[in-house]
Design an enzyme around this catalytic site. Structure first.
Site, PDB file in Angstrom:
ATOM      1  N   HIS A 172       0.562  -1.338  -0.296  1.00 26.61           N
ATOM      2  CA  HIS A 172       0.190  -0.182  -0.283  1.00 26.61           C
ATOM      3  C   HIS A 172       0.792   1.275   0.386  1.00 26.61           C
ATOM      4  O   HIS A 172       0.397   2.300   0.282  1.00 26.61           O
ATOM      5  CB  HIS A 172      -1.020   0.002   1.222  1.00 26.61           C
ATOM      6  CG  HIS A 172      -1.998  -1.516   1.568  1.00 26.61           C
ATOM      7  ND1 HIS A 172      -2.927  -1.471   1.038  1.00 26.61           N
ATOM      8  CD2 HIS A 172      -1.001  -2.154   2.235  1.00 26.61           C
ATOM      9  CE1 HIS A 172      -3.656  -2.955   1.342  1.00 26.61           C
ATOM     10  NE2 HIS A 172      -2.463  -3.367   2.292  1.00 26.61           N
ATOM     11  N   SER A 294      15.137  20.331 -16.476  1.00 25.98           N
ATOM     12  CA  SER A 294      13.772  21.346 -16.858  1.00 25.98           C
ATOM     13  C   SER A 294      14.228  22.752 -17.408  1.00 25.98           C
ATOM     14  O   SER A 294      15.940  23.267 -17.177  1.00 25.98           O
ATOM     15  CB  SER A 294      12.822  22.064 -15.528  1.00 25.98           C
ATOM     16  OG  SER A 294      12.154  22.714 -15.192  1.00 25.98           O
ATOM     17  N   LYS A 300      16.284  21.471 -12.028  1.00 26.35           N
ATOM     18  CA  LYS A 300      15.791  19.606 -12.223  1.00 26.35           C
ATOM     19  C   LYS A 300      16.629  19.106 -12.446  1.00 26.35           C
ATOM     20  O   LYS A 300      17.595  18.956 -13.336  1.00 26.35           O
ATOM     21  CB  LYS A 300      14.322  19.596 -12.618  1.00 26.35           C
ATOM     22  CG  LYS A 300      13.633  20.634 -12.012  1.00 26.35           C
ATOM     23  CD  LYS A 300      12.833  20.014 -10.446  1.00 26.35           C
ATOM     24  CE  LYS A 300      11.815  18.806 -11.008  1.00 26.35           C
ATOM     25  NZ  LYS A 300      10.994  18.524 -11.751  1.00 26.35           N
ATOM     26  N   GLU A 307       9.897   7.573 -16.638  1.00 25.16           N
ATOM     27  CA  GLU A 307       8.582   7.994 -16.713  1.00 25.16           C
ATOM     28  C   GLU A 307       8.250   7.656 -18.493  1.00 25.16           C
ATOM     29  O   GLU A 307       6.736   7.320 -18.723  1.00 25.16           O
ATOM     30  CB  GLU A 307       8.399   9.244 -17.181  1.00 25.16           C
ATOM     31  CG  GLU A 307       8.341   9.588 -15.474  1.00 25.16           C
ATOM     32  CD  GLU A 307       9.186  11.497 -15.228  1.00 25.16           C
ATOM     33  OE1 GLU A 307       8.351  12.904 -15.592  1.00 25.16           O
ATOM     34  OE2 GLU A 307       9.761  11.681 -14.662  1.00 25.16           O
TER      35      GLU A 307
END
Ligand code: ARG
Length: 475
Positions: A172, A294, A300, A307
């Site tokens: 979980h 970024s 970043k 992804e």
């Protein structure tokens, strides 16, 4: 191309003669021509189409339809085309012909003249494309298996490097029990290992040759289909029903399903590692080789590779659903709907191969912060089950032990300490049976070592499983 995109000069432009032109007096609408032609994607079957045609020429020779000299001329020309287009398939990709089959026949005509017009005797594009597609799937299944093994090798190396290193295990997405990093990595070896067997399985079932099924009813010439199947290396012999043979795309769906499972697995690994690499977890670092930044936020460094793999799962799953839907409710036998199988299949395969390769690259560029992982594995009551188990060993029924440890966790949370740090008065009150050194028996190392069962996370077991996989995966 949409209707509005088409070039005005395409109107009335000279189209190559079609394989079926005799029946037609008028010309086709250029927009329709573009809409229905498949050459812009089925050129990917060019080598398979040539291979199938060589086998068909020989079969026609054996059936007495072509002379030995004609077979020789045709096979020589087809093999030369195969060598040329194997080097550079651009002419097939850029042709104005309707499809890869028409392209081959046109090129063949340039080489052997009217003899090329005999090759299609007794054959239909329906059994031809069914055969081409099986040959293509068979080749790609071998690539897919190879890339699965390649990724498994990288995962096994990583599992070995971190076989004994602890990390929090989750259910979980809440901290549950400590595991080793190696154990976590091996979970993905199991998944990719199953994917590998799905590709093996898909190949076994597709292994029958449709050529000789004609358009739908079987060829009317005396073709030795057993020999034809052998020539094309179909171990299962010829297909046994011509209607099914020209319209069967089970192997396309099965391959797309096996690809979808790979992407499901890769997307889970991607998700786990995106979390591991987050500022919140800080368990995993990826090198600059597989990250991007970024345009706005200078600080970043994003795990885009992971992804994208996670995102491409949607694309491959979409192809599977598209294929199943295209096949659903089609009447026997061939329908042009079936042409839709190729873009979906080819993209599913290409995407899966690319994702396996990129994941391999990412695995080779990943390293764990073992100090932080170990520290976090020891925080947040991940040893609570083991504390209950210690009570069980003293004769307390598990359900009672569970309840009492739950109360101990509550007390520890209030005090802001771990279970093994409970002050002695609390410990005497809540856990009177236990007189041992809890810091030792509840240490991460002790908790891990206790999972000494087949499939458990004990470092010893993890090392054994790595050895077991090493023997099974080809280096
Ligand atoms: N391009 C077609 C396909 O991919 C080839 C078979 C065409 N057959 C036909 N009868 N129109 O399915």
């Amino acid at each position: 191309m949409s209707r509005n995109d088409r070039k005005p000069e395409a109107e009335g432009a000279q189209q190559p003669a079609r394989l079926w032109s005799g029946r037609f007096a008028g010309t086709q609408d250029p927009f329709f021509v573009e809409f229905q032609s498949s050459a812009r994607f089925d050129w990917r079957l060019i080598l398979e189409d040539l291979e199938g045609s060589v086998a068909w020429a020989k079969a026609l020779g054996r059936a007495g339809v072509l002379t030995t000299a004609e077979v020789g001329k045709l096979t020589e020309a087809l093999e030369a085309l195969s060598r040329e287009l194997g080097e550079d398939a651009t002419p097939a990709a850029e042709t104005d012909e309707e499809d890869v089959h028409s392209f081959v026949e046109a090129r063949l005509r340039e080489r052997v003249g009217d003899l090329a017009r005999k090759l299609h005797t007794g054959r239909s594009r329906n059994d031809q494309v069914a055969t081409d597609l099986k040959l293509y799937v068979r080749t790609e299944l071998a690539h897919l298996r190879h890339e699965c093994e390649h990724l498994m090798q990288a995962l096994l190396d990583l599992a070995e490097r971190y076989a004994e290193a602890p990390i929090p295990g989750y259910t979980h997405l809440q901290r549950a029990q400590p595991i080793t990093i190696g154990h976590h990595v091996l979970a993905y070896v199991e998944m990719i290992g199953r994917d590998f067997t799905r590709f093996v399985d898909a190949e076994q079932r597709l292994d029958t040759c449709p050529l000789g099924s004609g358009a739908l009813a079987g060829t009317a010439f005396a073709i030795d289909r057993e020999q034809l199947a052998r020539d094309l290396d179909f171990a299962g012999g010829p297909t046994r029903n011509s209607l099914d043979a020209v319209s069967d795309r089970d192997h396309v769906c099965e391959t797309a399903f096996a690809c979808s499972m790979v992407l499901t697995h890769l997307s889970r690994l991607a998700e786990d590692w995106i979390f591991f690499a987050s500022s919140e977890a800080r368990f995993l670092q990826l090198t600059d080789a597989v990250c991007t930044g970024s345009s706005l936020m200078p600080q970043k460094k994003n795990p885009d590779g992971l992804e994208l793999i996670r995102g491409k799962a949607g694309r491959v799953h979409g192809h599977l659903l598209g294929l199943l839907t295209t096949l659903k409710s089609q009447p026997l036998a061939y329908n042009k709907d079936l042409q839709e199988d190729k873009e979906a299949l080819i993209d599913a395969v290409d995407t899966t191969l690319a994702c396996l390769q990129v994941m391999h690259l990412i695995v080779r560029n990943a390293s764990f912060d073992t100090e932080r992982c170990a520290q976090e594995a020891g925080r947040g009551y991940l040893n609570a089950t083991d504390l209950a188990d210690l009570l069980v060993r003293k004769g307390v029924p598990f359900r009672t032990a569970h309840e009492r440890v739950g109360a101990a966790v509550r007390a520890a949370m209030e005090l802001g300490v771990e279970l093994e740090q409970l002050p002695s008065d609390k410990r005497r009150e809540l856990l009177p049976e236990l007189d041992e050194d809890l810091a030792r028996s509840l240490s991460v190392a002790a908790v891990l070592a206790r999972r000494d069962v087949i499939g458990g996370t004990a470092p010893k077991r993890v090392r054994q499983e790595i050895q077991r996989w090493r023997k099974r995966v080809q280096p």
